[in-house]
Design a protein around this motif. Structure first.
Motif, PDB file in Angstrom:
ATOM      1  N   ARG A   1     -11.979  -1.533   6.034  1.00 23.28           N
ATOM      2  CA  ARG A   1     -13.208  -2.112   5.481  1.00 23.28           C
ATOM      3  C   ARG A   1     -13.718  -1.354   4.267  1.00 23.28           C
ATOM      4  NH1 ARG A   1     -13.144  -2.370  10.777  1.00 23.28           N
ATOM      5  NH2 ARG A   1     -14.252  -0.425  11.078  1.00 23.28           N
ATOM      6  N   ASN A   2     -13.344  -0.060   4.160  1.00 20.10           N
ATOM      7  CA  ASN A   2     -13.707   0.700   2.961  1.00 20.10           C
ATOM      8  C   ASN A   2     -12.688   1.815   2.755  1.00 20.10           C
ATOM      9  OD1 ASN A   2     -14.810   3.161   4.327  1.00 20.10           O
ATOM     10  ND2 ASN A   2     -16.247   1.634   5.138  1.00 20.10           N
ATOM     11  N   PHE A   3     -12.604   2.286   1.536  1.00 23.38           N
ATOM     12  CA  PHE A   3     -11.582   3.270   1.165  1.00 23.38           C
ATOM     13  C   PHE A   3     -11.700   4.574   1.948  1.00 23.38           C
ATOM     14  CE2 PHE A   3     -11.487   0.918  -3.042  1.00 23.38           C
ATOM     15  CZ  PHE A   3     -10.254   0.332  -2.801  1.00 23.38           C
ATOM     16  N   SER A   4     -12.888   4.902   2.432  1.00 23.14           N
ATOM     17  CA  SER A   4     -13.055   6.164   3.151  1.00 23.14           C
ATOM     18  C   SER A   4     -12.297   6.179   4.478  1.00 23.14           C
ATOM     19  CB  SER A   4     -14.544   6.441   3.393  1.00 23.14           C
ATOM     20  OG  SER A   4     -15.090   5.461   4.258  1.00 23.14           O
ATOM     21  N   GLU A   5     -11.844   5.030   4.956  1.00 25.15           N
ATOM     22  CA  GLU A   5     -11.063   4.955   6.193  1.00 25.15           C
ATOM     23  C   GLU A   5      -9.596   5.304   5.976  1.00 25.15           C
ATOM     24  OE1 GLU A   5     -11.690   1.381   8.691  1.00 25.15           O
ATOM     25  OE2 GLU A   5     -13.107   0.787   7.117  1.00 25.15           O
ATOM     26  N   VAL A   6      -9.147   5.326   4.718  1.00 25.34           N
ATOM     27  CA  VAL A   6      -7.722   5.472   4.404  1.00 25.34           C
ATOM     28  C   VAL A   6      -7.329   6.940   4.301  1.00 25.34           C
ATOM     29  CG1 VAL A   6      -5.933   4.991   2.681  1.00 25.34           C
ATOM     30  CG2 VAL A   6      -7.696   3.277   3.172  1.00 25.34           C
ATOM     31  N   ALA A   7      -6.239   7.289   4.993  1.00 27.52           N
ATOM     32  CA  ALA A   7      -5.614   8.597   4.796  1.00 27.52           C
ATOM     33  C   ALA A   7      -4.481   8.423   3.789  1.00 27.52           C
ATOM     34  CB  ALA A   7      -5.083   9.159   6.105  1.00 27.52           C
ATOM     35  N   LEU A   8      -3.526   7.552   4.111  1.00 29.80           N
ATOM     36  CA  LEU A   8      -2.387   7.288   3.222  1.00 29.80           C
ATOM     37  C   LEU A   8      -1.991   5.818   3.294  1.00 29.80           C
ATOM     38  CD1 LEU A   8       0.025  10.238   4.141  1.00 29.80           C
ATOM     39  CD2 LEU A   8      -1.563  10.133   2.229  1.00 29.80           C
ATOM     40  N   VAL A   9      -1.444   5.336   2.187  1.00 29.23           N
ATOM     41  CA  VAL A   9      -0.800   4.022   2.164  1.00 29.23           C
ATOM     42  C   VAL A   9       0.570   4.243   1.533  1.00 29.23           C
ATOM     43  CG1 VAL A   9      -0.878   1.637   1.340  1.00 29.23           C
ATOM     44  CG2 VAL A   9      -3.007   2.822   1.923  1.00 29.23           C
ATOM     45  N   VAL A  10       1.607   3.765   2.227  1.00 28.40           N
ATOM     46  CA  VAL A  10       2.983   4.021   1.805  1.00 28.40           C
ATOM     47  C   VAL A  10       3.767   2.713   1.794  1.00 28.40           C
ATOM     48  CG1 VAL A  10       5.117   5.263   2.385  1.00 28.40           C
ATOM     49  CG2 VAL A  10       2.896   6.324   2.847  1.00 28.40           C
ATOM     50  N   LEU A  11       4.494   2.466   0.707  1.00 31.58           N
ATOM     51  CA  LEU A  11       5.459   1.361   0.687  1.00 31.58           C
ATOM     52  C   LEU A  11       6.755   1.916   1.264  1.00 31.58           C
ATOM     53  CD1 LEU A  11       6.278  -1.545  -0.117  1.00 31.58           C
ATOM     54  CD2 LEU A  11       7.066  -0.583  -2.275  1.00 31.58           C
ATOM     55  N   GLU A  12       7.157   1.387   2.398  1.00 29.49           N
ATOM     56  CA  GLU A  12       8.336   1.879   3.110  1.00 29.49           C
ATOM     57  C   GLU A  12       9.618   1.312   2.489  1.00 29.49           C
ATOM     58  OE1 GLU A  12       7.935   4.192   5.141  1.00 29.49           O
ATOM     59  OE2 GLU A  12       5.906   3.987   5.913  1.00 29.49           O
TER      60      GLU A  12
ATOM     61  N   VAL B   1       4.360  -2.193   4.160  1.00 30.42           N
ATOM     62  CA  VAL B   1       3.341  -1.239   3.719  1.00 30.42           C
ATOM     63  C   VAL B   1       2.699  -0.633   4.963  1.00 30.42           C
ATOM     64  CG1 VAL B   1       1.146  -0.955   2.491  1.00 30.42           C
ATOM     65  CG2 VAL B   1       2.914  -2.465   1.556  1.00 30.42           C
ATOM     66  N   SER B   2       2.755   0.701   5.060  1.00 30.69           N
ATOM     67  CA  SER B   2       2.126   1.417   6.175  1.00 30.69           C
ATOM     68  C   SER B   2       0.779   1.942   5.719  1.00 30.69           C
ATOM     69  CB  SER B   2       2.994   2.604   6.609  1.00 30.69           C
ATOM     70  OG  SER B   2       4.220   2.169   7.119  1.00 30.69           O
ATOM     71  N   VAL B   3      -0.248   1.689   6.535  1.00 29.03           N
ATOM     72  CA  VAL B   3      -1.591   2.196   6.257  1.00 29.03           C
ATOM     73  C   VAL B   3      -1.941   3.172   7.371  1.00 29.03           C
ATOM     74  CG1 VAL B   3      -4.017   1.586   5.941  1.00 29.03           C
ATOM     75  CG2 VAL B   3      -2.227   0.027   5.127  1.00 29.03           C
ATOM     76  N   LEU B   4      -2.087   4.443   7.014  1.00 28.13           N
ATOM     77  CA  LEU B   4      -2.484   5.463   7.975  1.00 28.13           C
ATOM     78  C   LEU B   4      -3.972   5.718   7.804  1.00 28.13           C
ATOM     79  CD1 LEU B   4       0.625   6.079   7.147  1.00 28.13           C
ATOM     80  CD2 LEU B   4       0.244   8.093   8.532  1.00 28.13           C
ATOM     81  N   ARG B   5      -4.689   5.675   8.920  1.00 28.10           N
ATOM     82  CA  ARG B   5      -6.140   5.863   8.888  1.00 28.10           C
ATOM     83  C   ARG B   5      -6.494   7.337   9.030  1.00 28.10           C
ATOM     84  NH1 ARG B   5      -9.275   1.333  10.108  1.00 28.10           N
ATOM     85  NH2 ARG B   5      -8.048  -0.520  10.475  1.00 28.10           N
ATOM     86  N   ARG B   6      -7.676   7.655   8.554  1.00 31.13           N
ATOM     87  CA  ARG B   6      -8.208   9.006   8.743  1.00 31.13           C
ATOM     88  C   ARG B   6      -8.607   9.179  10.200  1.00 31.13           C
ATOM     89  NH1 ARG B   6     -11.275  11.309   3.556  1.00 31.13           N
ATOM     90  NH2 ARG B   6     -10.108  10.142   2.020  1.00 31.13           N
ATOM     91  N   GLY B   7      -8.766  10.410  10.594  1.00 27.47           N
ATOM     92  CA  GLY B   7      -9.226  10.708  11.947  1.00 27.47           C
ATOM     93  C   GLY B   7      -8.364  11.773  12.589  1.00 27.47           C
ATOM     94  N   GLU B   8      -7.070  11.610  12.545  1.00 26.78           N
ATOM     95  CA  GLU B   8      -6.129  12.596  13.066  1.00 26.78           C
ATOM     96  C   GLU B   8      -5.338  13.160  11.897  1.00 26.78           C
ATOM     97  OE1 GLU B   8      -5.636  13.601  16.302  1.00 26.78           O
ATOM     98  OE2 GLU B   8      -7.328  12.348  16.887  1.00 26.78           O
ATOM     99  N   LEU B   9      -5.007  14.451  11.970  1.00 24.93           N
ATOM    100  CA  LEU B   9      -4.184  15.056  10.924  1.00 24.93           C
ATOM    101  C   LEU B   9      -2.766  14.500  11.005  1.00 24.93           C
ATOM    102  CD1 LEU B   9      -5.412  18.760  11.089  1.00 24.93           C
ATOM    103  CD2 LEU B   9      -6.088  16.965   9.485  1.00 24.93           C
ATOM    104  N   ILE B  10      -2.118  14.437   9.859  1.00 23.86           N
ATOM    105  CA  ILE B  10      -0.783  13.836   9.765  1.00 23.86           C
ATOM    106  C   ILE B  10       0.271  14.929   9.837  1.00 23.86           C
ATOM    107  CG2 ILE B  10       0.764  12.449   8.336  1.00 23.86           C
ATOM    108  CD1 ILE B  10      -1.837  11.283   7.046  1.00 23.86           C
TER     109      ILE B  10
END
Length: 182
Positions: free
Chosen positions: A135-146, A151-160
């Protein structure tokens, strides 16, 4: 006699095999040139074009008058090439057969270099974010084209875990606060 019973002579069968190999190599090279984006989600028009390509490629592989035997030879050759590619991917040089994942976003930052390398426009990125429920950019950790085109969207909250980011282009753009310590 061979041609009469099977509908294809040994020489014609050889041409089918060589045509199948040629089409396979050409397709591989063209996908590498076009990038993973060519394998990403398709529109209705893209799907229609792929069906048309399949028809044209089938005629090229099978020749002027396709027969059941030519179809079986062509199909067997394609399956053998798929299997060979799978075996080669497991070797130490197998990484050369697949594209690297491309970093499109790191934190809230859209990486223009990644979008350009992936041949993706920002509107397509935003579509993928919406699909992932962002819903907003602050939720995004990473976006990767596999490498598969997904397209993988990793959310913030847990360390990668850094190992999960192996082979990703432009890894140095990832903020340290998003990663587990090494």
């Amino acid at each position: 006699m061979w041609s009469y019973h099977l509908g294809i002579s040994p020489l014609e069968a050889l041409w089918v095999v060589l045509s199948a190999i040629g089409i396979y190599v050409a397709f591989f090279v063209l996908i590498r040139i076009a990038g993973q984006r060519a394998l990403a989600s398709w529109s209705t028009l893209d799907k229609a074009i792929v069906i048309a390509f399949g028809s044209v490629l089938g005629r090229v592989v099978l020749g002027y008058t396709p027969t059941l035997a030519a179809g079986v030879v062509g199909l067997a050759t394609m399956f053998a090439l798929f299997r060979l590619e799978a075996v080669l991917r497991r070797t130490k040089h197998g990484a050369y057969l697949s594209s690297k994942p491309i970093l499109l976003m790191a934190g809230e930052e859209v990486l223009q270099s990644g979008l350009q390398a992936a041949k993706i426009i920002e509107d397509e990125l935003y579509f993928k974010l919406r699909q992932a429920g962002i819903r907003n950019f602050s939720e995004v950790a990473l976006v990767v084209l596999e490498p598969t085109g997904d397209v993988s969207v990793l959310r913030r909250g847990e360390l990668i875990e850094p190992l999960l980011l192996r082979r990703i282009t432009d890894r140095n753009s990832i903020p340290a606060y998003l990663l587990m310590p090494d």
